[in-house]
Design an enzyme around this catalytic site. Structure first.
Site, mmCIF file in Angstrom:
data_model
loop_
_atom_site.group_PDB
_atom_site.id
_atom_site.type_symbol
_atom_site.label_atom_id
_atom_site.label_comp_id
_atom_site.label_asym_id
_atom_site.label_seq_id
_atom_site.Cartn_x
_atom_site.Cartn_y
_atom_site.Cartn_z
ATOM 1 C CG ASP A 2 -24.570 -46.426 26.164
ATOM 2 O OD1 ASP A 2 -23.990 -47.480 26.488
ATOM 3 O OD2 ASP A 2 -25.646 -46.065 26.676
ATOM 4 C CG HIS A 19 -17.305 -54.066 24.218
ATOM 5 N ND1 HIS A 19 -18.090 -52.968 24.480
ATOM 6 C CD2 HIS A 19 -17.561 -54.954 25.220
ATOM 7 C CE1 HIS A 19 -18.784 -53.180 25.594
ATOM 8 N NE2 HIS A 19 -18.488 -54.385 26.053
ATOM 9 C CG LEU A 113 -8.437 -34.958 16.929
ATOM 10 C CD1 LEU A 113 -9.631 -34.023 17.086
ATOM 11 C CD2 LEU A 113 -8.890 -36.287 16.342
HETATM 12 C C1 IPE Z 1 -20.530 -48.860 25.647
HETATM 13 O O1 IPE Z 1 -21.441 -49.839 25.317
HETATM 14 C C2 IPE Z 1 -19.127 -49.397 25.865
HETATM 15 C C3 IPE Z 1 -18.587 -49.224 27.221
HETATM 16 C C4 IPE Z 1 -19.211 -48.731 28.245
HETATM 17 C C5 IPE Z 1 -17.208 -49.664 27.427
HETATM 18 P P1 IPE Z 1 -22.222 -50.681 26.420
HETATM 19 O O2 IPE Z 1 -21.374 -51.848 26.760
HETATM 20 O O3 IPE Z 1 -22.609 -49.801 27.558
HETATM 21 O O4 IPE Z 1 -23.490 -51.152 25.607
HETATM 22 P P2 IPE Z 1 -25.001 -51.309 26.121
HETATM 23 O O5 IPE Z 1 -25.390 -50.020 26.777
HETATM 24 O O6 IPE Z 1 -25.026 -52.463 27.046
HETATM 25 O O7 IPE Z 1 -25.770 -51.566 24.862
HETATM 26 MG MG MG Z 2 -24.339 -48.802 28.102
#
Ligand code: IPE
Ligand code: MG
Length: 246
Positions: A2, A19, A113
């Site tokens: 996250d 991402h 793994l």
């Molecule tokens: C996690 O980061 C990635 C996925 C859920 C695919 P987020 O996209 O939830 O990032 P924040 O929480 O908005 O910072």
């Molecule tokens: Mg998030």
């Protein structure tokens, strides 16, 4: 995993940049786990609830996922990684299902793994799905209701061939489970990292494991009944110091 969006926002970048950087963290974490001899790593890459995000973000995420699987499979294979996926895979775009299927097939006999990708996954889906399968088996006479034990129930979950997690790491600082392996984490140790996922690299992983090794896991018993196992203890401490000193 996250915090990709927040990482990008802090830098004035679009969410997708977070991402993209997050893929680097996946690469580093998977490699580090392989080197440490961790046997099972499950990555919560896309939840059932993530489908509710704006369609632009969802399709960019899918494209990124597609590319990551395609580009990384050979390297994972040469590192003896066995790929697996859990979740409603049929909801993913066809091309991803195919890439995933090929990767899983190619790596199925590897002995290092086990890397499980949780895609379109949620813990409640997993449990509901298991209940449906059990109900079907009861209806067909394969099973009677008094034979449904915890152990047998777990065989119906998507994780039937991997053990329950010892350690659950959440990045980005939020103190919640967000519908991850709900049944399976009954006795998992939690480690919440303040780092956003794109910043989470092997040094923070070593910290999480080192922290985990200091915990006393009593499984409902008293301290005197449990013996601490010094697994990888020395190894992780020297790695941690080296990683932090860099
Ligand atoms: C996690 O980061 C990635 C996925 C859920 C695919 P987020 O996209 O939830 O990032 P924040 O929480 O908005 O910072
Ligand atoms: Mg998030």
């Amino acid at each position: 995993m996250d915090g990709n969006g927040r990482w990008a926002k802090e830098r004035g970048l679009p969410r997708i940049a977070g991402h993209r950087e997050g893929v680097e963290s996946v690469r580093d974490t998977v490699e580090a786990c392989g080197q440490l001899g961790v046997q099972f790593l499950t990555l919560y890459a896309f939840s059932t609830e993530n489908w509710r995000r704006p369609t632009d973000e969802v399709s960019l995420l899918m494209r990124l996922l597609m590319r990551a699987i395609r580009d990384e499979t050979d390297k994972l294979h040469s590192n003896n990684v066995r790929m697996k996926s859990i979740g409603e895979i049929f909801r993913l775009p066809k091309e991803i299902q195919e890439e995933l299927h090929d990767g899983i097939e190619k790596t199925k006999n590897n002995t290092g793994l086990t890397l499980t990708l949780a895609l379109s996954y949620s813990g409640r889906w997993d449990i509901t799905h298991a209940v449906q399968a059990i109900a079907d088996d009861v209806k067909r006479g394969f099973l009677s209701s008094n034979e449904i034990s915890e152990e047998r129930f777990a065989h119906y979950l998507s994780t039937n061939d991997i053990p329950d997690p010892d350690l659950l790491i959440r990045t980005g600082g939020d103190m919640r489970v967000s519908n991850f392996l709900l049944w399976q984490i009954a006795y998992a140790e939690f480690f919440v990292s303040k780092f956003y996922w794109p910043q989470f690299r092997r040094a923070e992983l070593y910290k999480a494991i080192s922290d985990f090794q200091q915990r006393e896991r009593r499984f409902g018993m008293v301290s005197e009944q449990v013996q601490r196992k010094p697994t990888m203890q020395k190894n992780i401490h020297s790695l941690l110091h080296r990683a932090l000193g860099r």
